[in-house]
Write an enzyme that holds these catalytic residues in place. Structure first.
Site, short mmCIF file in Angstrom:
data_model
loop_
_atom_site.label_atom_id
_atom_site.label_comp_id
_atom_site.label_asym_id
_atom_site.label_seq_id
_atom_site.Cartn_x
_atom_site.Cartn_y
_atom_site.Cartn_z
N HIS A 515 0.83 -1.21 0.00
CA HIS A 515 0.00 0.00 0.00
C HIS A 515 0.87 1.26 0.00
O HIS A 515 0.71 2.14 -0.84
CB HIS A 515 -0.92 0.01 1.22
CG HIS A 515 -1.72 1.26 1.36
ND1 HIS A 515 -3.07 1.32 1.06
CD2 HIS A 515 -1.38 2.52 1.74
CE1 HIS A 515 -3.50 2.56 1.25
NE2 HIS A 515 -2.49 3.31 1.67
N GLU A 516 1.77 1.34 0.94
CA GLU A 516 2.58 2.55 1.06
C GLU A 516 3.52 2.74 -0.12
O GLU A 516 3.78 3.86 -0.55
CB GLU A 516 3.36 2.54 2.38
CG GLU A 516 2.50 2.53 3.63
CD GLU A 516 1.55 3.71 3.73
OE1 GLU A 516 1.78 4.74 3.04
OE2 GLU A 516 0.57 3.62 4.48
N HIS A 519 1.92 4.61 -2.84
CA HIS A 519 2.05 6.06 -2.72
C HIS A 519 3.40 6.54 -3.25
O HIS A 519 3.49 7.58 -3.91
CB HIS A 519 1.93 6.48 -1.25
CG HIS A 519 0.54 6.45 -0.70
ND1 HIS A 519 -0.51 7.08 -1.31
CD2 HIS A 519 0.03 5.88 0.42
CE1 HIS A 519 -1.60 6.90 -0.59
NE2 HIS A 519 -1.31 6.17 0.47
N HIS A 522 3.19 6.65 -6.97
CA HIS A 522 2.34 7.77 -7.38
C HIS A 522 3.12 9.08 -7.33
O HIS A 522 3.01 9.93 -8.22
CB HIS A 522 1.12 7.83 -6.46
CG HIS A 522 -0.01 8.65 -6.98
ND1 HIS A 522 -1.19 8.83 -6.25
CD2 HIS A 522 -0.19 9.34 -8.13
CE1 HIS A 522 -2.02 9.59 -6.96
NE2 HIS A 522 -1.43 9.92 -8.09
#
Length: 720
Positions: A515-516, A519, A522
């Site tokens: 998940h992290e 980021h 992104h």
């Protein structure tokens, strides 16, 4: 979760004290948990023709890590870049009264975006150092930057001369497209939302409110970062815990063992310990982190936010904060959360019945009211019995070093990247640094730091922090992005033999890591020419969608086979274990989402009531009306709910974004999670565009149709 930077949105004042915890299973743990397709932005300046307007004494790129490692350095980093921001703003102000022929994109909105970049440059790394540097003197010096940035930002939005220059350019009616048009629209909107139209006396009060809001937010988060509580337990209380956990918890001289509220201690203990009284005691301490002091700070903060919202013409803070986001209104948020509540009724009741059955089988009574601390434990017990899934046994295949290598290999394959480890020269010896390059051309894309292990006085959760924002600078050069990932995973330990003992992650930790890192990607793969929309600078209720989507990779057999090997035998996860994990996956989702619904509704209630009154009473009311688990007297969860500081009235965004991410997954599942063609389309249509394109438009381009909630509802009901 990621840590925000400067933004044009008034709901995102520059350098928010943002708490973004790990977001496994679609949301953080309750603790606190347009450019042409596929190419880099034009090499011309943001202003248009190269050299049209020179930058006022700015550097083409800066390295904040090299500067900000000492108290003096971190103060200089902040002050120097804030001064550059002021020069940009002064350049725009000097245009007031000039003929319209002298007003261009470059010397108005383009220059404004350059000011935003410098505010980011000033505060991004100091914010990180304020929660991650081991030297208290550096942390304290770093925390001095946020009030300075906030003061400048407040003054910027209330500056009539600055607004006059930008409004005069807007009145020319020059045709703008893409993110340039969006930035102009957002800036004009946000002058209003930040009080430019208020009379002088109310503007002064607004300045005071902003300063006090920032100060209180810092105090709240500082209390939370330093909060570590401990219980003493007997060795018998460690029955049920993994061997690696037991080996790290040696009895003291009095025969007792200390268990802390830090993540590596807390989550395994409440999940596996057979001493449920001790688990509840630890859960209470974990829930009450920040103490009565944070309760008082929060209630004062909520009062100030309510006053600010009314000053700006809004009924309450929720209405004010949500206006610029995808949802647009608090009514739309409540309607969305109502649909989530309805979708969860039957599956949550069924899951609760299973937990109660297990509770009774373990010696409890049918009339018992279960505390929230029992959810992890009982869910794990049910998975073992009903689905033959042993989460501890799975951890033997998830050594952190193999997981990290696998994550890098997978994302390199998907996006055509090459990772090159370089000397970190960072704030702690545990920190690793990697350059990210294009695999075909070897062109530098960006850089990231991995700070994966827990230590005293470090950020307690997991989050991506921006270290440097990407932007096409006025001289035509490209400032590449830099990110840092702060986590609290188990650390490999040196042994007497000279070898390193394995550090085994839970599967939930692996999901959090994916998940992290979503980021991080992104942030790094942006091609936005503007700092205002660079990387993760998207609206709050969209920004979690790319990272939530990437969690799915941690559940894929194809993906796990790349890195998941038994730390002793090197064998892959057995088919029976993987099938059990897959079968048991949906169990607990409804109750877990119900908990997230409680957090989202609590956030809305606290930011809708004026005055707020007794916040602890509101916590109890919202939990009793939402959660299947009992409210525990003597607890005040809001004191540890850090999202209330930086995710104010925005916690609903995790589920809002999850709805989008489940929809996006329908294409990846059809075409393959590791399909480089699909990954390129995702990178081109979403990751590269940051916040510069309407979020619904990005999703529609990728899917070839408008977004639909069908996949999300099916997911909540265990059909996916």
């Amino acid at each position: 979760m990621r840590r925000c930077r400067a933004s044009t949105s008034p709901s995102l004042p520059v350098l928010l004290s943002l708490f973004l915890a790990a977001c496994g299973s679609g949301a953080p743990p309750e603790a606190a948990t347009p450019l042409s397709q596929g190419h880099e932005p034009s090499a011309t300046p943001a202003g248009g023709t190269q050299g049209e307007v020179g930058a006022p004494d700015e550097k083409s790129e800066h390295d904040p890590v090299a500067i900000g490692m000492t108290p003096e350095g971190v103060r200089s980093l902040c002050d120097d870049h804030l001064q550059l921001a002021r020069k940009h703003l002064d350049t725009i102000k000097a245009l007031r009264g000039k003929p319209s022929t002298e007003l261009t994109w470059a010397n108005t909105i383009g220059r404004f975006d350059s000011a935003l970049l410098e505010i980011n440059n000033a505060g991004e790394f100091p914010y990180l150092m304020g929660v991650a540097h081991p030297d208290a003197a550096v942390r304290e010096a770093a925390k001095q930057c946020e009030p300075k940035s906030d003061e400048l930002t407040t003054a910027m939005w209330l500056d009539g001369d600055l607004a006059a220059g930008i409004k005069a350019y807007a009145q020319k009616g020059e045709k703008l497209e893409g993110e340039r048009a969006r930035l102009l629209s957002d800036v004009l909107r946000d002058f209003r939302r930040n009080g430019l139209d208020l009379p002088a006396d109310k503007q002064q009060r607004l300045r005071e409110l902003n300063a006090e809001i920032t100060k209180i937010g810092q105090e709240f988060m500082s209390n939370l970062a330093s909060a570590v509580a401990t219980i003493e337990v007997s060795p018998k209380a460690l029955e049920g815990l993994p061997k690696e956990y037991v080996d790290k918890h040696v009895p003291k001289a009095n025969g007792k063992i200390d268990i802390t509220t830090d993540y590596p201690d807390f989550f395994p203990f409440v999940t596996y310990s057979r001493d449920r009284k001790a688990a509840l005691e630890l859960w209470k301490l974990f829930t009450n982190k920040g103490g009565d002091q944070n309760v008082k700070l929060l209630e004062k903060l909520l009062s100030l936010r309510g006053e600010k919202a009314k000053l700006l013409g809004y009924k309450n803070w929720a209405d004010y904060a949500i206006e610029p986001r995808m949802a647009k209104s608090s009514e739309a948020v409540r309607e969305f959360l109502g649909k989530v509540r309805d979708a969860l009724k039957e599956p949550a009741a069924a899951e609760m019945a299973e937990l109660m059955k297990k509770h009774v089988k373990l010696g409890g009574r049918k009339t018992d009211k279960l505390a929230p601390s029992e959810r992890y434990f009982l869910e794990d017990q049910v998975r073992k019995e009903a689905y033959s899934f042993d989460s501890q046994a799975l951890s033997a295949y998830l050594d952190i070093r193999a997981v990290k290598k696998g994550l890098l290999d997978i994302t390199a394959k998907m996006y055509g990247l090459a990772y090159r480890q370089v000397p970190a020269k960072a704030w702690h010896a545990d920190v690793d640094a990697y350059e990210v390059r294009d695999a075909a051309s070897d062109k530098l894309i960006g850089k990231f730091y991995l700070d994966l292990y827990s230590r005293p006085d470090k950020y307690k959760h997991a989050a991506m922090f921006t270290v440097r924002t990407a932007k096409r600078l006025d001289d035509g050069t490209w400032q590449s992005p830099v990110a840092a990932l702060e986590c609290n995973f188990p650390k490999p330990a040196a042994q007497a033999t000279g070898d390193t003992a394995p550090a085994l992650m839970s599967h939930e930790d692996v999901v959090t890591f994916f998940h992290e890192f979503g980021h991080v990607l992104h942030h790094l793969l942006t091609q936005s020419e503007l700092a205002a929309f660079s990387g993760t600078a998207a609206v709050r209720d969209f920004v979690e969608a790319p990272s939530q989507m990437f969690e799915e990779w941690a559940w894929s057999r194809e993906v796990l086979d790349i890195f998941a090997r038994h730390h002793k035998t090197g064998e892959k996860i057995p088919d029976a274990m993987f099938q059990a994990m897959t079968r048991s996956r949906a169990f607990g989702r409804a109750l877990g989402t119900q908990r997230q619904l409680f957090l989202a509704l609590l956030d809305q209630e606290l930011h809708s009531r004026v005055p707020v009154g007794d916040s602890t009473k509101i916590v109890e009311q919202v939990q009793r009306s939402t959660d299947s688990f009992d409210y525990v007297k003597g607890t005040h969860f809001q004191s540890s709910f850090g999202h209330l500081i930086g995710y104010d009235a925005g916690y609903y965004g995790y589920q809002w974004a999850l709805s989008l991410s489940r929809d996006v997954l329908t294409r990846f599942r059809k075409e393959g999670l590791l399909n480089p063609v699909t990954a390129k389309a995702w990178r081109d249509e979403v990751l590269s565009r940051g916040g510069g394109v309407d979020e619904r438009e990005m999703i529609q381009r990728f899917l070839g149709r408008p977004p639909s909630p069908d996949a999300y509802i099916g997911y909540l009901q265990g059909k996916d």
